[in-house]
Design an enzyme around this catalytic site. Structure first.
Site, PDB file in Angstrom:
ATOM      1  N   LYS A 116       3.653 -15.427   2.984  1.00  0.00           N
ATOM      2  CA  LYS A 116       3.902 -16.187   1.750  1.00  0.00           C
ATOM      3  C   LYS A 116       5.414 -16.437   1.699  1.00  0.00           C
ATOM      4  O   LYS A 116       6.117 -16.053   0.756  1.00  0.00           O
ATOM      5  CB  LYS A 116       3.395 -15.362   0.546  1.00  0.00           C
ATOM      6  CG  LYS A 116       3.418 -16.090  -0.790  1.00  0.00           C
ATOM      7  CD  LYS A 116       2.394 -17.210  -0.921  1.00  0.00           C
ATOM      8  CE  LYS A 116       2.574 -17.949  -2.235  1.00  0.00           C
ATOM      9  NZ  LYS A 116       1.721 -19.153  -2.330  1.00  0.00           N
ATOM     10  N   ASP A 129     -12.229  -9.428   4.029  1.00  0.00           N
ATOM     11  CA  ASP A 129     -13.462  -9.485   3.229  1.00  0.00           C
ATOM     12  C   ASP A 129     -13.949 -10.931   3.159  1.00  0.00           C
ATOM     13  O   ASP A 129     -15.146 -11.204   3.240  1.00  0.00           O
ATOM     14  CB  ASP A 129     -13.239  -8.950   1.798  1.00  0.00           C
ATOM     15  CG  ASP A 129     -13.569  -7.461   1.674  1.00  0.00           C
ATOM     16  OD1 ASP A 129     -13.343  -6.716   2.656  1.00  0.00           O
ATOM     17  OD2 ASP A 129     -14.046  -7.045   0.597  1.00  0.00           O
ATOM     18  N   ASP A 175      -6.247  -7.187   4.053  1.00  0.00           N
ATOM     19  CA  ASP A 175      -7.370  -6.580   3.333  1.00  0.00           C
ATOM     20  C   ASP A 175      -8.215  -7.676   2.691  1.00  0.00           C
ATOM     21  O   ASP A 175      -9.441  -7.705   2.823  1.00  0.00           O
ATOM     22  CB  ASP A 175      -6.837  -5.615   2.266  1.00  0.00           C
ATOM     23  CG  ASP A 175      -7.971  -4.978   1.479  1.00  0.00           C
ATOM     24  OD1 ASP A 175      -8.937  -4.499   2.105  1.00  0.00           O
ATOM     25  OD2 ASP A 175      -7.893  -4.969   0.232  1.00  0.00           O
ATOM     26  N   TYR A 209       0.809  -1.210   0.000  1.00  0.00           N
ATOM     27  CA  TYR A 209       0.000   0.000   0.000  1.00  0.00           C
ATOM     28  C   TYR A 209       0.844   1.263   0.000  1.00  0.00           C
ATOM     29  O   TYR A 209       0.415   2.303  -0.486  1.00  0.00           O
ATOM     30  CB  TYR A 209      -0.902   0.042   1.242  1.00  0.00           C
ATOM     31  CG  TYR A 209      -2.205  -0.697   1.099  1.00  0.00           C
ATOM     32  CD1 TYR A 209      -2.226  -2.066   0.878  1.00  0.00           C
ATOM     33  CD2 TYR A 209      -3.414  -0.027   1.195  1.00  0.00           C
ATOM     34  CE1 TYR A 209      -3.427  -2.746   0.771  1.00  0.00           C
ATOM     35  CE2 TYR A 209      -4.616  -0.703   1.084  1.00  0.00           C
ATOM     36  CZ  TYR A 209      -4.613  -2.064   0.868  1.00  0.00           C
ATOM     37  OH  TYR A 209      -5.795  -2.723   0.759  1.00  0.00           O
ATOM     38  N   ASP A 219      -2.343 -18.524   0.942  1.00  0.00           N
ATOM     39  CA  ASP A 219      -3.300 -19.252   0.101  1.00  0.00           C
ATOM     40  C   ASP A 219      -3.993 -20.348   0.906  1.00  0.00           C
ATOM     41  O   ASP A 219      -5.207 -20.529   0.837  1.00  0.00           O
ATOM     42  CB  ASP A 219      -2.630 -19.808  -1.171  1.00  0.00           C
ATOM     43  CG  ASP A 219      -1.291 -20.486  -0.922  1.00  0.00           C
ATOM     44  OD1 ASP A 219      -0.818 -20.490   0.243  1.00  0.00           O
ATOM     45  OD2 ASP A 219      -0.702 -21.017  -1.885  1.00  0.00           O
TER      46      ASP A 219
HETATM   47  C1  IPM Z   1     -10.430  -1.542   3.824  1.00  0.00           C
HETATM   48  C2  IPM Z   1     -10.633  -0.903   2.483  1.00  0.00           C
HETATM   49  C3  IPM Z   1      -9.492   0.092   2.224  1.00  0.00           C
HETATM   50  C4  IPM Z   1      -8.196  -0.704   2.197  1.00  0.00           C
HETATM   51  C5  IPM Z   1      -9.671   0.926   0.950  1.00  0.00           C
HETATM   52  C6  IPM Z   1     -10.958   1.699   0.934  1.00  0.00           C
HETATM   53  C7  IPM Z   1      -8.490   1.856   0.734  1.00  0.00           C
HETATM   54  O1  IPM Z   1     -10.727  -1.869   1.503  1.00  0.00           O
HETATM   55  O2  IPM Z   1     -10.361  -0.810   4.831  1.00  0.00           O
HETATM   56  O3  IPM Z   1     -10.356  -2.767   3.885  1.00  0.00           O
HETATM   57  O4  IPM Z   1      -7.845  -1.290   1.173  1.00  0.00           O
HETATM   58  O5  IPM Z   1      -7.525  -0.726   3.232  1.00  0.00           O
HETATM   59 MG    MG Z   2     -10.830  -3.890   2.271  1.00  0.00          MG
END
Ligand code: IPM
Ligand code: MG
Length: 364
Positions: free
Chosen positions: A201, A262, A258, A150, A234
């Site tokens: 990894k 999700d 990240d 990032y 993975d």
């Molecule tokens: C998160 C989001 C952010 C990230 C984006 C909006 C920059 O996806 O907080 O997980 O990638 O960190």
């Molecule tokens: Mg995210």
């Protein structure tokens, strides 16, 4: 990890950053709940509301206006909704809404991002995964938030070639790993296994080899009581949905964190439920992990629970009001148990109605 010294005064400064998309709607629900919980504990909140992301760009030509950044730095804590909307997609990279959030994380020095994933019994049948797999799932991902791909330099696009850099300093690995081990100890005291799975990894990446070495050494020297395992990202991605209950504290770098969070949100039933706390030496930053959800923005149907639970974390970690935090969390759970759901979970409760239901449960 508790934040800097407990406020001895009876006021606390909290900056709300509604941001874009569903951000304003969910902050509208979380804000009054936060205020009344703080008031109940005798703390008056000095609230500021300022633009960030696309809203910052619209107001000031900058996704993190200087006045927003300064107010956040001077606050006790920051509560954020979400950033991003399709209409900003064509802006130059530095002006995109996401940059506002990334710069704020940097400005506040919040290097450890805690993302708890809890499966509520009342939601097991609404989650996409089999109930038998979900049983006992209660994990927290500790995501490194200020380094890796990032932020690594060099980065850029040159003609037909584009590049980013994944780089970590030993000190950056150490400080986030400490948070994970401390958290594991706290969780053990609360009856959880209290073990750390460090995700990397290391079979391919040098950065991961350093990561593994630093984490292992820290465990050997300072946290021998905390069981540690290492897992490739993975394989961890697969186990997160194959045997989620086997995880307790998951420690990982920025991009892996990240992606995995999700994925982990699917366990809970909806990403709209998950809160996060980003911690460092200064004010904490609290935000739901979902994004701005432009497809449903403005319709009053977004799930505000991720934002409400983020407010609960703010009460616990920045305002040092654990009892108020627990009350708010219990109110959320009671509403879910009573069968009230927003659209993401197949219900028809609106964003505002969910706020009223939680408020009523709080006062019961
Ligand atoms: C998160 C989001 C952010 C990230 C984006 C909006 C920059 O996806 O907080 O997980 O990638 O960190
Ligand atoms: Mg995210």
């Amino acid at each position: 990890m508790a934040q800097h010294s407990p406020p001895s005064r009876l006021t606390a400064r909290v900056v709300c950053l509604p941001g874009d998309g569903v951000g304003p709607e969910i902050i509208d629900v979380a804000r009054p709940l936060l205020v009344s919980a703080a008031n109940r504990a005798g703390i008056t909140l000095e609230l500021l509301e300022l633009p960030i992301g696309g809203a910052g760009y619209d107001a000031d030509g900058d996704p993190l206006p200087a006045s927003t950044e300064a107010a956040c730095r001077a606050a006790d804590a920051v509560l954020l909704g979400a950033v991003g909307a399709p209409r900003y997609d064509a802006l130059p990279p530095a002006l995109r809404p996401e940059q506002g959030l990334l710069r704020l994380r940097r400005a506040l020095g919040v290097f450890a991002n805690l993302r708890p994933v809890k499966v509520y019994p009342s939601l097991v049948d609404r989650a996409p995964l089999k109930a038998s797999l979900l049983e006992g799932t209660d994990l927290v991902v500790v995501r490194e938030l200020l380094s890796g791909l990032y932020f690594g330099e060099p980065r850029g696009i040159e003609g037909d070639r584009a590049f980013n850099t994944m780089a970590y300093e030993k000190s950056e690995i150490l400080r986030v790993a400490e948070v994970a081990f401390e958290l594991a100890r706290t969780r053990r005291e609360a009856g959880r296994p209290g073990q750390v799975t460090s995700v990397d990894k290391a079979n391919v990446l040098e950065v991961s080899r350093l990561w593994r070495e630093v984490v292992s050494e820290l465990q050997r020297t300072r946290y021998p009581d905390v069981p540690l395992t290492h897992q490739y990202v993975d394989s961890a991605a697969m186990d997160l949905i194959r045997r989620p209950a086997s995880f307790d504290v998951v420690l990982t770098e920025n991009l892996f964190g990240d992606i995995l969070t999700d994925e982990a949100a699917v366990l809970a039933g909806s990403i709209g439920l998950l809160p996060s706390a980003s911690l460092g030496a200064g004010p904490g930053l609290y935000e739901p992990i979902h994004g701005s959800a432009p497809d449903i923005a403005g319709r009053g149907v977004a799930n505000p629970i991720g934002a409400v639970l983020s407010a609960a974390s703010l009460l616990r970690l920045s305002l040092h009001l654990p009892a108020e935090a627990a009350r708010l969390e219990a109110a959320v759970e009671a509403v879910l148990e009573a069968g009230h759901f927003t659209a993401d979970l197949g219900g028809d409760v609106s964003t505002a109605q969910m706020g009223e239901l939680i408020c009523r449960a709080l006062n019961d």
